[in-house]
Design a protein around this motif. Structure first.
Motif, PDB file in Angstrom:
ATOM      1  N   UNK A  18      29.472  43.375  44.897  1.00 16.84           N
ATOM      2  CA  UNK A  18      30.295  42.991  46.043  1.00 16.84           C
ATOM      3  C   UNK A  18      31.783  43.194  45.792  1.00 16.84           C
ATOM      4  N   UNK A  19      32.132  43.762  44.656  1.00 16.09           N
ATOM      5  CA  UNK A  19      33.525  44.081  44.328  1.00 16.09           C
ATOM      6  C   UNK A  19      34.423  42.855  44.452  1.00 16.09           C
ATOM      7  N   UNK A  20      34.011  41.798  43.773  1.00 19.21           N
ATOM      8  CA  UNK A  20      34.794  40.573  43.812  1.00 19.21           C
ATOM      9  C   UNK A  20      34.560  39.781  42.539  1.00 19.21           C
ATOM     10  N   UNK A  21      35.439  38.828  42.310  1.00 19.51           N
ATOM     11  CA  UNK A  21      35.287  37.912  41.188  1.00 19.51           C
ATOM     12  C   UNK A  21      35.751  36.534  41.638  1.00 19.51           C
ATOM     13  N   UNK A  22      34.970  35.527  41.308  1.00 25.74           N
ATOM     14  CA  UNK A  22      35.340  34.156  41.642  1.00 25.74           C
ATOM     15  C   UNK A  22      35.954  33.501  40.426  1.00 25.74           C
ATOM     16  N   UNK A  23      37.138  32.927  40.616  1.00 27.14           N
ATOM     17  CA  UNK A  23      37.840  32.213  39.545  1.00 27.14           C
ATOM     18  C   UNK A  23      37.649  30.717  39.766  1.00 27.14           C
ATOM     19  N   UNK A  24      37.111  30.047  38.770  1.00 26.18           N
ATOM     20  CA  UNK A  24      36.935  28.599  38.825  1.00 26.18           C
ATOM     21  C   UNK A  24      37.916  28.000  37.821  1.00 26.18           C
ATOM     22  N   UNK A  25      38.916  27.287  38.335  1.00 29.85           N
ATOM     23  CA  UNK A  25      39.990  26.751  37.506  1.00 29.85           C
ATOM     24  C   UNK A  25      39.874  25.236  37.459  1.00 29.85           C
TER      25      UNK A  25
ATOM     26  N   UNK B  97      39.351  24.058  41.339  1.00 28.52           N
ATOM     27  CA  UNK B  97      39.654  24.917  42.474  1.00 28.52           C
ATOM     28  C   UNK B  97      38.945  26.244  42.267  1.00 28.52           C
ATOM     29  N   UNK B  98      38.453  26.817  43.367  1.00 30.43           N
ATOM     30  CA  UNK B  98      37.766  28.107  43.320  1.00 30.43           C
ATOM     31  C   UNK B  98      38.570  29.121  44.125  1.00 30.43           C
ATOM     32  N   UNK B  99      38.776  30.279  43.504  1.00 27.29           N
ATOM     33  CA  UNK B  99      39.551  31.343  44.122  1.00 27.29           C
ATOM     34  C   UNK B  99      38.713  32.610  44.137  1.00 27.29           C
ATOM     35  N   UNK B 100      38.659  33.275  45.282  1.00 23.44           N
ATOM     36  CA  UNK B 100      37.886  34.512  45.401  1.00 23.44           C
ATOM     37  C   UNK B 100      38.853  35.688  45.371  1.00 23.44           C
TER      38      UNK B 100
END
Length: 901
Positions: free
Chosen positions: A228-235, A274-277
């Motif tokens: 899906x050409x994405x990465x989820x960042x979980x901080x 926090x989650x960032x896409x």
């Protein structure tokens, strides 16, 4: 004594390239490695006597951090370290009594005190200052300027302490007490504290200081989604009570390129997360061949003020399981493509530092050695690694299966379970962003779970199931194995693995065939009662012919035939050879413990590489003269078989009973190619000797990519022969008369002594009886031929560690030659010895000649005596081994050539 913190700085690099606040030393962080004042506390008096007080005299000794106190590096004696010396005796209560035989059981120090001073950079004032200990085994208590700032159990994971409220102006005094108790059954452990190898005690990873804001990021986990050409960042963010309105933003950029995504700001939730896409357009996949990394910068802000900035990195890659082909077996896939896993067990020990690598470059070198050997992955064995290990696997391109440290054999208890979970889940969270890690292995061989009784302990099985499910929840991006099984006792797993150690080709062949036949959905094989297989990929997660306690022996022969048997079955999706390097008293590595190169008689990378030319038969046979021998060939991977067949040639060479070698079949193409199968046919000569068949594949650039070997021994009953107008008389190796100061060995093949070895100084005499009618005055020359080596105990694989002996050869009373035999080698070139259970030992063909009157004088009463006399070339070495026609490398007996006038 005043410790100069800059005089010696081992491991100066930042220890966490996967999570750091800048790598400028003295600006973004301060490295506290190097010399520390130190004292052992054998009576545990330090607490009651106030050893933490800065006003006390400094501790009397100096230790080097970050190396365990059992290591040479801790005491500056690393020049002594090597294959035969891998621990410092400083760590034991009675150093003079410690030997290589008792070091695992001898009483040792369990408490150590560290002390040093530091001064903070000016621009750190006003920020929170944290002390981080990368790893300390086991319990650490910390004081700053006499004030205790905290205590924690570590073992493998970092522990950290906020020093801010105890800091003083100018110089600060830091004291750390570490205790590593004798009873470790309740701790997460690997082989460093389970009476396998040298213990690890004290600080064994980098110690450093770093400034942080009042609110700061504790971890950043990146979940890549290549499709899906994405990465989820979980901080995750930690903030003092009452601090709110925190937001997080992040930038993602290619390894050395531009920013590809900017995300946020996003508000931090009540749980501090926090989650960032991040959209990653046209992502570059991470693979072992092209290990591309992305870098992330995360900022924690409040009212547009940046409170904290952290950096990490990740790779865009997907791990899953799918069929090898349309109807094929299940394989582990990387980025949607099946990958055959060619691995080795890596225990990650080092003779200089025990559990700590001596340098960042040494870690990198280990990963490069794996690739040099043809491997694409390592199983990191029962050890939460130094983060730099995973970093270099990412950068070099080596896949990792990471074991969790277990607990003692009888350590199953509620405290042990809690500690295991804390370490395991901490390991997953800490190492989450390393694309090289494709699987977590929770337990090894049911250690701590009950061993053979585990299959009848459903309560423990259910705890393991719960651990598997928690690992999958924490990390949905990787595979999880419940237990690396040697007792056929999986419960629930993504990988259906098994172990075997067999040093016999036929037995190994039958074993692998049995495992493959029993592996199918619904089969109860390899699972505890009441559980059954699904469609998990079948992986051999440990194999070898030389196991831990078999001694220092050659592994080249078993590596060849065992790997061949595993590659024969495409249902097996990969393997883990035991192991990458020797370790202490275990000698089955591809490399020595000091990372020296062993000799195999072939390039192991051509056996362990991606392409494989297999022989569907035993590696060596004995036939009669003139026989025709068929060698069935299989080609892997089978999807590439047609191309591989075109790039493969084979040849055959023949060595006769006098050591002469000739080409029997020049390099030629494979015949009878059908799918992934082909054949090789050889008609052997009408005389005794040894045929060596070698198949060699080349890649599209013409470089060798795969090979295999087979040996054919030709035996007949002839004893003597006429050669070039003379006479050749042969004697069996065991016919010699031996007189050595050390033990004498006679080894038989089919009831005949084909090897004779004497250790130490001595002599060996062979007496040749001339045929009736031959007189001394008829002789023009005498030449003796023999395959000889020095003699040492066992059969260590050929390496830089040599065992020389000086040799004099006399015919009659006259010395005919003097030379040095460099070694008693053992590797695949000693095929005759391997065929007949003589441990692969072989020698050099030695000739000595007398001519004219000297030759005639050597004939006494119709007999010629040949005497080999040895003396040590070094104080503890020497000896002599004589190989007969069914031992060693050459099909030669001790032979006397007689030329006549």
């Amino acid at each position: 004594m005043t410790v100069n913190p800059h005089a010696s700085l081992p491991r100066p690099e930042h220890p966490r390239p996967d999570l750091h606040r800048g790598m400028r030393p003295g600006i973004d962080w301060q490295n506290l490695n190097g010399d520390w004042h130190f004292a052992f506390d054998p009576d545990d008096r330090g607490l009651s006597e106030g050893w933490s007080e800065p006003s006390r005299e400094p501790f009397p000794r100096t230790i080097v951090v970050p190396f365990p106190w059992e290591s040479h590096l801790a005491w500056g004696t690393q020049a002594q370290a090597g294959n035969d010396d891998w621990f410092s005796r400083e760590a034991w209560l009675d150093p003079g009594s410690v030997t290589r035989d008792n070091y695992r059981e001898a009483a040792r120090h369990t408490v150590g005190w560290y002390r040093r001073s530091f001064t903070l950079p000016e621009d750190w004032h006003g920020r929170r200052v944290w002390l981080i200990i990368g790893a300390a085994d086991w319990q650490a208590r910390v004081w700053l300027n006499g004030q205790e700032v905290g205590a924690a159990e570590s073992g493998y994971l970092p522990i950290e302490f906020d020093l801010t409220d105890a800091l003083g102006a100018g110089e600060n005094t830091l004291v750390i007490r570490v205790e590593d108790p004798e009873d470790h059954s309740q701790q997460p452990i690997g082989k460093q504290i389970s009476n396998w190898y040298t213990r690890t005690s004290g600080i064994w990873q980098t110690v450093w200081l770093e400034p942080r804001g009042e609110a700061y990021a504790t971890e950043v986990r990146v979940l890549p989604d290549l499709a899906d050409e994405r990465a989820e960042l979980v901080v995750s963010v930690r903030a003092p009570d009452g601090m709110c309105d925190l937001v997080v933003e992040a930038d993602v950029r290619a390894a050395a390129g531009p920013t590809v995504a900017t995300v946020g700001p996003a508000r931090v939730g009540e749980e501090g997360e926090v989650r960032l896409a991040a959209e990653i357009p046209a992502p570059i996949p991470w693979t072992p061949d092209a290990p591309h990394m992305y870098r992330v910068t995360v900022r924690v802000l409040s009212d547009d003020e940046t409170l904290d900035t952290v950096h990490t990195q990740f790779g865009m890659r997907d791990i899953d399981v799918g069929p090898l082909d349309e109807d094929g077996p299940a394989y582990i896939r990387l980025n949607g493509r099946s990958v055959y896993l060619r691995g080795a067990l890596d225990q990650s020990f080092h003779p200089e530092g025990v559990y700590s690598h001596p340098s960042n470059e040494a870690i990198r070198r280990d990963l490069l050695l794996a690739k040099q050997a043809g491997l694409n992955f390592l199983r990191l064995h029962i050890k939460t690694p130094d983060p730099r290990y995973c970093y270099w696997a990412d950068r070099v391109g080596v896949l990792l299966m990471c074991d969790m440290p277990g607990f003692g054999y009888d350590g199953y208890s509620e405290p042990a379970k809690r500690r295991w979970e804390r370490n395991a889940w901490g390991q997953i969270r800490r190492d989450f962003n390393h694309p090289s890690i494709f699987a977590w292995c929770l337990f090894n061989e049911t250690w701590g779970l009950g061993g053979r009784e585990y299959a009848d302990l459903p309560e423990r099985q259910e705890w393991v199931r719960a651990c598997y499910e928690e690992a999958k929840r924490l990390d949905p991006t990787r595979l999880v194995e419940d237990n690396s099984a040697c007792l056929y006792d999986h419960v629930i797993t993504d990988i259906n693995s098994w172990h075997f150690y067999i040093n016999d080709c036929e037995q190994a062949r039958e074993h692998v065939e049995h495992v493959v036949a029993q592996t199918r959905p619904g089969s109860p094989f390899n699972y505890v009662p009441g559980h059954e297989q699904g469609d998990e990929p079948l992986l051999n997660s440990e194999y070898g012919g030389i196991s831990a306690r078999m001694g220092d022996l050659d592994v080249s022969w078993c590596l060849l035939f065992l790997t061949n048997e595993l590659r024969r079955h495409e249902q097996v999706c990969g393997y883990v050879y035991t192991e990458l390097t020797d370790i202490e008293w275990e000698h089955n590595g591809i490399y020595d413990y000091d990372r020296g190169t062993k000799q195999f008689g072939y390039d192991p990378a051509l056996i362990l590489g991606e392409e494989f030319v297999g022989f569907d038969c035993v590696p060596a046979i004995t036939v009669a003269p003139g026989a025709t021998v068929e060698t069935p060939v299989f080609l892997r991977p089978s999807a590439r078989a047609a191309s591989l067949a075109r790039r493969t040639t084979w040849r055959a060479t023949f060595t006769d009973r006098f050591g002469h070698e000739r080409v029997l079949v020049r390099p030629c193409a494979l015949k009878g190619v059908a799918g992934d199968r082909a054949s090789i046919a050889v008609t052997v000569p009408e005389e005794p000797g040894l045929v060596r068949i070698e198949a060699l594949a080349r890649d599209r650039r013409g470089r060798p990519s795969a090979m295999n070997l087979r040996f054919i021994e030709i035996v007949d009953g002839n004893e003597d022969a006429t050669v070039d107008g003379g006479l050749a008389l042969r004697l069996l190796a065991g016919a010699g008369e031996a007189d050595f100061e050390g033990p004498v060995e006679r080894a038989e093949v089919d009831g005949v002594a084909h090897l004779l070895a004497g250790r130490g100084d001595g002599e060996l005499t062979y007496r040749f009886a001339l045929p009736d009618g031959i007189r001394g005055e008829d002789v023009a020359s005498l030449t003796v031929l023999a395959e000889l080596s020095s003699a040492r105990e066992g059969a260590p694989q050929t390496s830089a560690d040599r065992w020389p002996t000086r040799l004099r050869v006399a015919l009659g009373a006259t010395e005919a030659a003097e030379l040095e035999l460099p070694d008693q080698p053992a590797d695949a070139r000693g095929a005759l010895s391997h065929m007949h259970g003589l441990l692969g030992r072989y020698g050099t063909l030695v000739t000595a000649k007398l001519a004219g009157e000297q030759a005639r004088a050597a004939v006494e009463g119709g007999t010629v005596s040949v005497t080999f006399t040895t003396e040590r070339a070094a104080s503890d070495r020497g000896g002599l081994t004589v190989y007969g026609s069914r031992a060693g490398r050459y099909p030669c007996d001790v032979t006397l050539f007689i030329k006549f006038l």
